[in-house]
Design a protein around this motif. Sequence first.
Motif, mmCIF file in Angstrom:
data_model
loop_
_atom_site.group_PDB
_atom_site.id
_atom_site.type_symbol
_atom_site.label_atom_id
_atom_site.label_comp_id
_atom_site.label_asym_id
_atom_site.label_seq_id
_atom_site.Cartn_x
_atom_site.Cartn_y
_atom_site.Cartn_z
ATOM 1 N N VAL A 66 0.844 -1.195 0.000
ATOM 2 C CA VAL A 66 0.000 0.000 0.000
ATOM 3 C C VAL A 66 0.879 1.245 0.000
ATOM 4 O O VAL A 66 1.828 1.349 0.772
ATOM 5 C CB VAL A 66 -0.932 -0.001 1.234
ATOM 6 C CG1 VAL A 66 -1.625 1.336 1.393
ATOM 7 C CG2 VAL A 66 -1.956 -1.123 1.097
ATOM 8 N N VAL A 68 0.460 5.190 0.572
ATOM 9 C CA VAL A 68 -0.386 6.323 0.955
ATOM 10 C C VAL A 68 0.429 7.595 1.143
ATOM 11 O O VAL A 68 -0.076 8.580 1.688
ATOM 12 C CB VAL A 68 -1.173 6.021 2.246
ATOM 13 C CG1 VAL A 68 -2.143 4.866 2.035
ATOM 14 C CG2 VAL A 68 -0.244 5.724 3.416
ATOM 15 N N LYS A 71 -0.947 11.190 0.664
ATOM 16 C CA LYS A 71 -2.365 11.040 0.357
ATOM 17 C C LYS A 71 -3.230 11.376 1.571
ATOM 18 O O LYS A 71 -2.804 11.255 2.714
ATOM 19 C CB LYS A 71 -2.666 9.612 -0.111
ATOM 20 C CG LYS A 71 -2.043 9.273 -1.459
ATOM 21 C CD LYS A 71 -2.411 7.868 -1.891
ATOM 22 C CE LYS A 71 -1.807 7.541 -3.254
ATOM 23 N NZ LYS A 71 -2.151 6.167 -3.712
ATOM 24 N N VAL A 73 -5.892 10.157 3.770
ATOM 25 C CA VAL A 73 -6.490 8.883 4.157
ATOM 26 C C VAL A 73 -7.697 9.150 5.046
ATOM 27 O O VAL A 73 -7.616 9.935 5.998
ATOM 28 C CB VAL A 73 -5.467 7.999 4.906
ATOM 29 C CG1 VAL A 73 -6.126 6.715 5.397
ATOM 30 C CG2 VAL A 73 -4.273 7.685 4.008
ATOM 31 N N PHE A 102 -0.834 4.401 9.285
ATOM 32 C CA PHE A 102 -0.906 5.208 8.064
ATOM 33 C C PHE A 102 -0.097 6.504 8.197
ATOM 34 O O PHE A 102 0.488 6.976 7.214
ATOM 35 C CB PHE A 102 -2.353 5.497 7.697
ATOM 36 C CG PHE A 102 -3.078 4.320 7.107
ATOM 37 C CD1 PHE A 102 -2.615 3.717 5.938
ATOM 38 C CD2 PHE A 102 -4.208 3.795 7.719
ATOM 39 C CE1 PHE A 102 -3.266 2.625 5.394
ATOM 40 C CE2 PHE A 102 -4.865 2.701 7.177
ATOM 41 C CZ PHE A 102 -4.396 2.110 6.012
ATOM 42 N N ALA A 107 1.294 9.272 5.105
ATOM 43 C CA ALA A 107 0.061 9.918 4.660
ATOM 44 C C ALA A 107 0.104 11.417 4.944
ATOM 45 O O ALA A 107 0.617 11.849 5.977
ATOM 46 C CB ALA A 107 -1.139 9.290 5.363
ATOM 47 N N ASP A 175 -8.252 10.510 -0.812
ATOM 48 C CA ASP A 175 -7.431 9.809 -1.793
ATOM 49 C C ASP A 175 -7.421 8.310 -1.532
ATOM 50 O O ASP A 175 -7.184 7.515 -2.451
ATOM 51 C CB ASP A 175 -5.985 10.320 -1.735
ATOM 52 C CG ASP A 175 -5.866 11.798 -2.046
ATOM 53 O OD1 ASP A 175 -6.481 12.246 -3.034
ATOM 54 O OD2 ASP A 175 -5.163 12.507 -1.296
ATOM 55 N N PHE A 176 -7.649 7.947 -0.271
ATOM 56 C CA PHE A 176 -7.561 6.536 0.121
ATOM 57 C C PHE A 176 -8.588 6.305 1.218
ATOM 58 O O PHE A 176 -8.389 6.689 2.371
ATOM 59 C CB PHE A 176 -6.147 6.228 0.615
ATOM 60 C CG PHE A 176 -5.834 4.762 0.732
ATOM 61 C CD1 PHE A 176 -5.550 4.002 -0.396
ATOM 62 C CD2 PHE A 176 -5.807 4.126 1.969
ATOM 63 C CE1 PHE A 176 -5.240 2.643 -0.293
ATOM 64 C CE2 PHE A 176 -5.506 2.776 2.082
ATOM 65 C CZ PHE A 176 -5.221 2.034 0.942
ATOM 66 N N HIS A 233 -11.166 1.798 -1.045
ATOM 67 C CA HIS A 233 -9.825 1.445 -1.503
ATOM 68 C C HIS A 233 -9.185 0.325 -0.684
ATOM 69 O O HIS A 233 -8.324 -0.397 -1.189
ATOM 70 C CB HIS A 233 -8.921 2.683 -1.452
ATOM 71 C CG HIS A 233 -9.397 3.793 -2.332
ATOM 72 N ND1 HIS A 233 -9.916 4.963 -1.827
ATOM 73 C CD2 HIS A 233 -9.458 3.898 -3.676
ATOM 74 C CE1 HIS A 233 -10.264 5.750 -2.832
ATOM 75 N NE2 HIS A 233 -10.000 5.133 -3.966
#
Length: 327
Positions: A66, A68, A71, A73, A102, A107, A175-176, A233
């Motif tokens: 993954v 991220v 991004k 999240v 994350f 992220a 985004d995720f 996602h």
Amino acid sequence: MSLTRRDFLVGSVAVAAGTSVTAPFFWPKHHALHPMARSRVAILKAERYASDLEQLLAAGLREFRVNVRDKRVVLKPNLVDYLPGDAINTHPMLVRAAVEVFRRMGARSVTVAEGPGHQRDTQLVLAESRYQSFLREDRIRFVDLNRDELVRTRLRASYTGMKELWLPRAVLEADFLVSMPKIKTHHWSGVTLSMKNMFGIVPGARYGWPKNILHWKGITESILDLCATVPIHFVIADGIVAMEGNGPLNGTPRSLNEVVLADDPVAADATSARLMGFEPARIAHVREGARFLGNAGPDHIDQVGEMPSTSSVPFRVVPEFQHLHAR
């Protein structure tokens, strides 16, 4: 997508049988395809809610590669009500662990977002379900999806007959998007897993409690329209303490001791259903979702970690869903 004669015959039998062992049939009503040649699922053994969940998730996510970094999240847990016990809501320790993992993965931001379906006072739900303290301590942004800024959004499937919904900006701009359901039975949909968890993105302040418009238009149909329009996602499903019986509120805790990770919500729900002792093809929204949202068949799912097996003692369900049992 074209229908074969076999599809038509299977569907016709299902309609005639009503609540038989075959899930209801739907004519294809989607304009959005999210095809995945193969999906990946990991079943992680977790005996309790403890501090080592962060390490468990980090190791599991590495199996998915993954990315991220930079991004936005958004984690969407299942917060239904402030009733006591570990079987109602996605456990706060699992959500807290996911936030930290994350963040460490780079992220840009990690937000927790939910719109409880049964309670109008979201702050009370957060306080009584032990979310409020860790959100404050870890400086985690929370968005109440029942009252977020809304964007008129055209639906990318038409099972409900609706053409659009007003949906929260926080979810649409993610985004995720990670669905973090509690693994539970449900007295109206059979199960409530990652796909059904999307009911929480529909704003109660506009459409009522408990998300009235979705019940009027059909639960299965609404699940399909939402998941086609706002793709999930990733899935982190809380099955450490699950629920059986008259879920999603009045069931009985059931220790499953599993966390399910997946890059496909259909594969996640099919796998979770198997862990519960159910046949996924008998769950209407999973069967139909496998036509255009993801993969339900084990031949199209790459399994990481523990192999799924049908529960030797299937989860109890209300009488209307006895047909879900695999045997």
